[in-house]
Design a protein around this motif. Structure first.
Motif, PDB file in Angstrom:
ATOM      1  N   ARG A  24       0.820  -1.208   0.000  1.00 18.28           N
ATOM      2  CA  ARG A  24       0.000   0.000   0.000  1.00 18.28           C
ATOM      3  C   ARG A  24       0.856   1.261   0.000  1.00 18.28           C
ATOM      4  NH1 ARG A  24      -2.982  -3.006   4.199  1.00 18.28           N
ATOM      5  NH2 ARG A  24      -4.785  -3.992   3.191  1.00 18.28           N
ATOM      6  N   LEU A  25       2.029   1.199   0.578  1.00 19.74           N
ATOM      7  CA  LEU A  25       2.868   2.386   0.692  1.00 19.74           C
ATOM      8  C   LEU A  25       3.709   2.646  -0.558  1.00 19.74           C
ATOM      9  CD1 LEU A  25       4.168   2.117   4.365  1.00 19.74           C
ATOM     10  CD2 LEU A  25       2.466   3.708   3.462  1.00 19.74           C
ATOM     11  N   VAL A  26       4.066   1.599  -1.280  1.00 18.00           N
ATOM     12  CA  VAL A  26       4.962   1.774  -2.419  1.00 18.00           C
ATOM     13  C   VAL A  26       4.380   2.717  -3.480  1.00 18.00           C
ATOM     14  CG1 VAL A  26       6.065   0.597  -4.361  1.00 18.00           C
ATOM     15  CG2 VAL A  26       6.247  -0.347  -2.070  1.00 18.00           C
ATOM     16  N   PRO A  27       3.105   2.575  -3.921  1.00 14.47           N
ATOM     17  CA  PRO A  27       2.592   3.517  -4.921  1.00 14.47           C
ATOM     18  C   PRO A  27       2.607   4.969  -4.442  1.00 14.47           C
ATOM     19  CG  PRO A  27       1.184   1.591  -4.777  1.00 14.47           C
ATOM     20  CD  PRO A  27       2.133   1.501  -3.639  1.00 14.47           C
ATOM     21  N   ALA A  28       2.355   5.177  -3.151  1.00 17.02           N
ATOM     22  CA  ALA A  28       2.399   6.543  -2.619  1.00 17.02           C
ATOM     23  C   ALA A  28       3.824   7.092  -2.668  1.00 17.02           C
ATOM     24  CB  ALA A  28       1.868   6.565  -1.190  1.00 17.02           C
ATOM     25  N   ALA A  29       4.785   6.285  -2.249  1.00 24.31           N
ATOM     26  CA  ALA A  29       6.180   6.733  -2.264  1.00 24.31           C
ATOM     27  C   ALA A  29       6.671   6.952  -3.694  1.00 24.31           C
ATOM     28  CB  ALA A  29       7.059   5.702  -1.552  1.00 24.31           C
ATOM     29  N   TYR A  30       6.305   6.049  -4.583  1.00 26.72           N
ATOM     30  CA  TYR A  30       6.707   6.183  -5.983  1.00 26.72           C
ATOM     31  C   TYR A  30       6.118   7.457  -6.600  1.00 26.72           C
ATOM     32  CZ  TYR A  30       6.849   5.178 -11.008  1.00 26.72           C
ATOM     33  OH  TYR A  30       7.030   5.250 -12.367  1.00 26.72           O
ATOM     34  N   SER A  31       4.841   7.722  -6.336  1.00 23.64           N
ATOM     35  CA  SER A  31       4.200   8.922  -6.888  1.00 23.64           C
ATOM     36  C   SER A  31       4.843  10.187  -6.332  1.00 23.64           C
ATOM     37  CB  SER A  31       2.704   8.908  -6.557  1.00 23.64           C
ATOM     38  OG  SER A  31       2.060   7.784  -7.133  1.00 23.64           O
ATOM     39  N   LEU A  32       5.194  10.166  -5.063  1.00 24.61           N
ATOM     40  CA  LEU A  32       5.870  11.327  -4.475  1.00 24.61           C
ATOM     41  C   LEU A  32       7.234  11.545  -5.125  1.00 24.61           C
ATOM     42  CD1 LEU A  32       6.002  13.587  -2.399  1.00 24.61           C
ATOM     43  CD2 LEU A  32       6.854  11.920  -0.726  1.00 24.61           C
ATOM     44  N   ALA A  33       7.955  10.453  -5.386  1.00 24.83           N
ATOM     45  CA  ALA A  33       9.256  10.580  -6.044  1.00 24.83           C
ATOM     46  C   ALA A  33       9.103  11.186  -7.438  1.00 24.83           C
ATOM     47  CB  ALA A  33       9.935   9.216  -6.126  1.00 24.83           C
ATOM     48  N   LEU A  34       8.118  10.718  -8.206  1.00 24.88           N
ATOM     49  CA  LEU A  34       7.882  11.292  -9.529  1.00 24.88           C
ATOM     50  C   LEU A  34       7.526  12.769  -9.435  1.00 24.88           C
ATOM     51  CD1 LEU A  34       5.885   8.796 -11.788  1.00 24.88           C
ATOM     52  CD2 LEU A  34       8.274   9.481 -11.951  1.00 24.88           C
ATOM     53  N   ALA A  35       6.667  13.123  -8.475  1.00 27.80           N
ATOM     54  CA  ALA A  35       6.282  14.528  -8.309  1.00 27.80           C
ATOM     55  C   ALA A  35       7.493  15.398  -7.988  1.00 27.80           C
ATOM     56  CB  ALA A  35       5.228  14.651  -7.211  1.00 27.80           C
ATOM     57  N   LEU A  36       8.396  14.893  -7.168  1.00 28.75           N
ATOM     58  CA  LEU A  36       9.611  15.648  -6.840  1.00 28.75           C
ATOM     59  C   LEU A  36      10.523  15.791  -8.056  1.00 28.75           C
ATOM     60  CD1 LEU A  36      10.379  14.121  -3.326  1.00 28.75           C
ATOM     61  CD2 LEU A  36       9.571  16.442  -3.823  1.00 28.75           C
ATOM     62  N   ILE A  37      10.575  14.769  -8.889  1.00 27.60           N
ATOM     63  CA  ILE A  37      11.375  14.870 -10.107  1.00 27.60           C
ATOM     64  C   ILE A  37      10.805  15.931 -11.041  1.00 27.60           C
ATOM     65  CG2 ILE A  37      12.038  13.630 -12.215  1.00 27.60           C
ATOM     66  CD1 ILE A  37      12.208  11.094 -10.509  1.00 27.60           C
ATOM     67  N   VAL A  38       9.486  16.017 -11.117  1.00 26.88           N
ATOM     68  CA  VAL A  38       8.847  17.008 -11.990  1.00 26.88           C
ATOM     69  C   VAL A  38       9.009  18.415 -11.438  1.00 26.88           C
ATOM     70  CG1 VAL A  38       6.635  17.797 -12.912  1.00 26.88           C
ATOM     71  CG2 VAL A  38       7.196  15.359 -12.934  1.00 26.88           C
ATOM     72  N   LEU A  39       8.803  18.593 -10.143  1.00 21.64           N
ATOM     73  CA  LEU A  39       8.727  19.936  -9.554  1.00 21.64           C
ATOM     74  C   LEU A  39      10.006  20.366  -8.852  1.00 21.64           C
ATOM     75  CD1 LEU A  39       5.151  19.677  -7.987  1.00 21.64           C
ATOM     76  CD2 LEU A  39       5.786  20.675 -10.171  1.00 21.64           C
ATOM     77  N   GLY A  40      11.040  19.533  -8.880  1.00 26.07           N
ATOM     78  CA  GLY A  40      12.250  19.770  -8.111  1.00 26.07           C
ATOM     79  C   GLY A  40      12.750  21.200  -8.069  1.00 26.07           C
ATOM     80  N   PRO A  41      13.032  21.850  -9.209  1.00 25.52           N
ATOM     81  CA  PRO A  41      13.609  23.194  -9.162  1.00 25.52           C
ATOM     82  C   PRO A  41      12.717  24.221  -8.472  1.00 25.52           C
ATOM     83  CG  PRO A  41      13.781  22.264 -11.359  1.00 25.52           C
ATOM     84  CD  PRO A  41      12.893  21.348 -10.577  1.00 25.52           C
ATOM     85  N   LEU A  42      11.401  24.023  -8.560  1.00 24.48           N
ATOM     86  CA  LEU A  42      10.472  24.990  -7.985  1.00 24.48           C
ATOM     87  C   LEU A  42      10.479  24.968  -6.463  1.00 24.48           C
ATOM     88  CD1 LEU A  42       8.207  27.051  -8.626  1.00 24.48           C
ATOM     89  CD2 LEU A  42       6.597  25.155  -8.553  1.00 24.48           C
ATOM     90  N   LEU A  43      10.960  23.901  -5.875  1.00 25.71           N
ATOM     91  CA  LEU A  43      10.836  23.728  -4.432  1.00 25.71           C
ATOM     92  C   LEU A  43      11.912  24.463  -3.644  1.00 25.71           C
ATOM     93  CD1 LEU A  43       9.798  19.972  -4.321  1.00 25.71           C
ATOM     94  CD2 LEU A  43       8.369  22.020  -4.475  1.00 25.71           C
ATOM     95  N   GLY A  44      12.802  25.185  -4.328  1.00 23.38           N
ATOM     96  CA  GLY A  44      13.757  26.026  -3.629  1.00 23.38           C
ATOM     97  C   GLY A  44      13.105  27.310  -3.150  1.00 23.38           C
ATOM     98  N   SER A  45      13.876  28.195  -2.572  1.00 27.79           N
ATOM     99  CA  SER A  45      13.326  29.462  -2.074  1.00 27.79           C
ATOM    100  C   SER A  45      12.852  30.316  -3.244  1.00 27.79           C
ATOM    101  CB  SER A  45      14.382  30.216  -1.279  1.00 27.79           C
ATOM    102  OG  SER A  45      15.465  30.596  -2.127  1.00 27.79           O
ATOM    103  N   GLY A  46      11.801  31.075  -3.024  1.00 28.12           N
ATOM    104  CA  GLY A  46      11.245  31.927  -4.058  1.00 28.12           C
ATOM    105  C   GLY A  46       9.781  31.602  -4.312  1.00 28.12           C
ATOM    106  N   TYR A  47       9.239  32.182  -5.396  1.00 22.55           N
ATOM    107  CA  TYR A  47       7.805  32.142  -5.649  1.00 22.55           C
ATOM    108  C   TYR A  47       7.511  31.706  -7.074  1.00 22.55           C
ATOM    109  CZ  TYR A  47       7.839  34.674  -1.301  1.00 22.55           C
ATOM    110  OH  TYR A  47       8.051  35.014   0.007  1.00 22.55           O
ATOM    111  N   LEU A  48       6.379  31.040  -7.224  1.00 17.88           N
ATOM    112  CA  LEU A  48       5.924  30.636  -8.551  1.00 17.88           C
ATOM    113  C   LEU A  48       5.319  31.850  -9.250  1.00 17.88           C
ATOM    114  CD1 LEU A  48       5.280  28.520 -10.702  1.00 17.88           C
ATOM    115  CD2 LEU A  48       3.181  27.988  -9.448  1.00 17.88           C
ATOM    116  N   LEU A  49       5.928  32.251 -10.358  1.00 18.46           N
ATOM    117  CA  LEU A  49       5.440  33.369 -11.155  1.00 18.46           C
ATOM    118  C   LEU A  49       5.697  33.023 -12.623  1.00 18.46           C
ATOM    119  CD1 LEU A  49       4.252  36.267 -11.089  1.00 18.46           C
ATOM    120  CD2 LEU A  49       6.598  37.131 -11.139  1.00 18.46           C
TER     121      LEU A  49
END
Length: 611
Positions: free
Chosen positions: A11-36
């Motif tokens: 049950r946990l593996v799909p959640a962890a896998y999806s979170l990993a994919l989301a981090l790969i997609v959004l990685g650069p945005l998660l630093g300091s600053g704002y989405l504009l």
């Protein structure tokens, strides 16, 4: 590891896998600053202005989103709030698709991961990220969860489903962060829940729409026709070598040709689309035989692709123009490609089923021979192959869609002018127009951050430059004020329009006209290289929303927030009272039977050692 431990791990593996994919997609945005970026504007702090409540002249397209950010940003930095919501949306979209595949198809872990990959790694997500539609992705993420809950409601007896209903209400409210997300969620729920559950579902869905429905009624924008020029401007667009129908079938085709990954601008768009469709078609037959909910999801996907394609034809454009000029609220439908999101749950299911089909073929013909057990296929190799092909089909989604999604840092002057402009009157902004190109925001145009940065309403005409033309907005006052500034009108004329402040944003192109004549009559309050703030002297004839309207709109927002938080808390309480059972990621509703009555499929062994 014992059997119960393996179940928890599965049950946990799909959640962890999806979170990993989301981090790969959004990685650069998660630093300091704002989405504009284009339509996305996050700021350190925003305020409960009339516009945030949807009570201005413009249509309430960002309700209750803006009010939520105004409340939360008083406690947590608004940039963090937006990033958290966006990350949660992408993560939960993948996890929800995996949960849906597990519950409807009874597939093992590998196909679940394939379903999660389809939900996250596709052109729809990429294009909406580049367009800045972060809050729309909250509605997108809710779709597989709503489908899963609807399937449970269809299968369960009327008694003992309180936890499932609570979860459904929470999902409908979460999707309702924007009106379009609410329409997506309401549409899929109505199609899937069945006749017995339809009245309650429609009632709860209507309650979650109250913020923008009430705002539309109070502001009167719902009765005003939309500019018919918006229909061809926002119609689905054909991508290279695909045509409009092929682009939509590949989950692409957004109207803005600049808000697409580079790989979708070349011949590779055809290759990526073919890869996705081959994987989907592989499992189509299996999904159609997996129960009524799965079949309805397939037909919903067909409609979500075909109808926007027809809407981009000559007669489809004519029908759209007729609707927006004669039917109140029909302007919500002008960006037809948004509704391709409804195809995602079926695509995820088909790809997961296809992975299982491929695994059975590999077991019978490559690994184990004709004597292989069909209920224990080797899906590991098929899983790796399917995921690899999905990633290859859109290689530049990784790391901020090829680096386009990155945080922005505002000049310090923005917070100073926001603190200074705290008197009566609206804020007029120069240069004219709603979009900006600041040196610190990159090459793509961005919505003016002033309306979400300032304590008072910053006037915006709503006019949108699209495909070389202009789609008219709804705000007559903002249009009048902009014309007054560009022709150098007197300060007295601005005051009569309820303008108490003028903000000049430097470093961005746009018309200034003879505004210097008007600015010379105003009182300077703040000035630096980026921003200049002026106060309009004299008595300001403010045209704010009435206290009664603000109370009524506030009550609608409070109802929405109660349904959102209360729905999920109630669902969590019921989930704790009854431990999750095998075959369900969220845990079954009270009294729910093992499977949908008309399901005729066989579950894979989730303890398959070959994964």
């Amino acid at each position: 590891m014992n059997a119960e431990g393996r179940k928890r791990w599965y049950r946990l593996v799909p959640a962890a896998y999806s979170l990993a994919l989301a981090l790969i997609v959004l990685g650069p945005l998660l630093g300091s600053g704002y989405l504009l970026l284009r339509d996305a504007v996050s700021t350190p702090r925003s305020y409960l202005t009339d516009s945030a409540l949807g009570l201005g002249e413009a249509a309430p397209r960002a309700v209750p989103q803006d009010a939520l950010l105004a409340v939360l940003s008083s406690v947590v930095d608004g940039g963090i709030v937006v990033k958290a919501i966006l990350l949660a949306a992408v993560w939960l979209a993948g996890w929800g698709a995996a949960a849906l595949a597990r519950e409807l198809l009874r597939v093992s872990l590998g196909p679940q991961l394939v379903a999660a990959t389809v939900a996250i790694w596709n052109p729809y997500v990429a294009e909406r990220l580049l367009q800045g539609h972060w809050s729309l992705l909250a509605g997108y993420a809710a779709l597989p969860w709503i489908a899963l809950l609807a399937a449970r409601l269809r299968a369960a007896p009327p008694a003992g489903t309180a936890g499932t209903w609570a979860a459904l209400i929470g999902c409908l409210a979460a999707a309702g962060l924007t009106p379009t997300g609410s329409l997506l969620a309401g549409g899929i729920a109505v199609v899937l829940v069945g006749k017995r559950n339809l009245p309650a579902t429609v009632t709860f869905w209507i309650l979650t729409t109250m913020p923008w429905v009430i705002a539309t009624a109070l502001s009167g924008t719902g009765a005003a026709p939309s500019d018919p020029a918006g229909i061809p401007a926002f119609a689905a667009r054909a991508e290279p070598w695909l045509g409009t129908l092929g682009s939509l079938a590949g989950l692409g085709g957004i109207w803005n040709s600049t808000a697409v990954p580079d790989s979708r601008t070349t011949f590779f768009a055809l290759i990526g689309t073919l890869l996705l469709l081959v994987l989907v078609v592989t499992g189509l037959r299996a999904v159609r035989g997996s129960g009524r909910v799965a079949r309805r999801l397939v037909w919903l996907a067909v409609a979500a692709i075909v109808l926007p394609a027809l809407g981009a034809t000559g007669w489809g454009l004519s029908v759209g123009e007729f609707l927006v000029t004669r039917v109140p609220g029909a302007g919500l439908l002008r960006d037809t490609q948004k509704y391709v999101a409804l195809a995602m749950p079926a695509y995820a299911l088909c790809a997961a089923a296809g992975c299982r089909v491929a695994g059975r073929w590999l077991s019978a013909n490559v690994f184990d021979g004709p004597g292989a057990r069909p209920d224990r296929p080797r899906t590991g190799g098929a899983t790796v192959l399917f995921i690899a092909l999905l990633l290859i089909a859109l290689p530049d989604l990784a790391w901020g869609v090829g680096g386009a999604l990155r945080p922005v840092h505002y000049p310090a002057g923005w917070q100073r002018v926001a603190a200074a402009a705290d008197g009566p009157g609206d804020i007029a902004v120069l240069p004219g127009g709603m979009f900006r190109k600041f040196g610190y925001s990159g090459s793509a145009p961005v919505l003016d951050p002033a309306p979400r940065m300032m304590r008072r309403d910053a006037l915006q005409t709503g006019e949108l430059p699209v495909r070389g033309g202009v789609v008219a907005g709804e705000s007559k006052q903002a249009r009048r004020v902009e014309r007054l500034l560009l022709r150098g009108a007197s300060a007295h004329e601005l005051a009569l329009q309820g303008v108490g402040w003028v903000l000049v944003e430097g470093g961005t192109p746009g018309p200034l006209g003879d505004s210097k004549n008007t600015l010379a009559q105003l009182d300077p309050v703040y000035s630096d290289a980026d921003l200049q703030l002026y106060r309009v002297p004299g008595t300001i004839t403010a045209d704010d929303a009435s206290p009664a309207d603000r109370r009524l709109s506030g009550a609608a927002h409070l109802l929405w927030a109660t349904l959102l938080v209360g729905g999920f808390l109630t669902a969590a309480a019921y989930s704790r009272r009854k431990a999750p059972e095998e075959g369900s990621v969220l845990g079954k509703s009270e009294g729910e039977p093992e499977a949908d009555h008309d399901d005729a499929h066989q579950r894979d062994d989730e303890n398959d050692p070959h994964i």
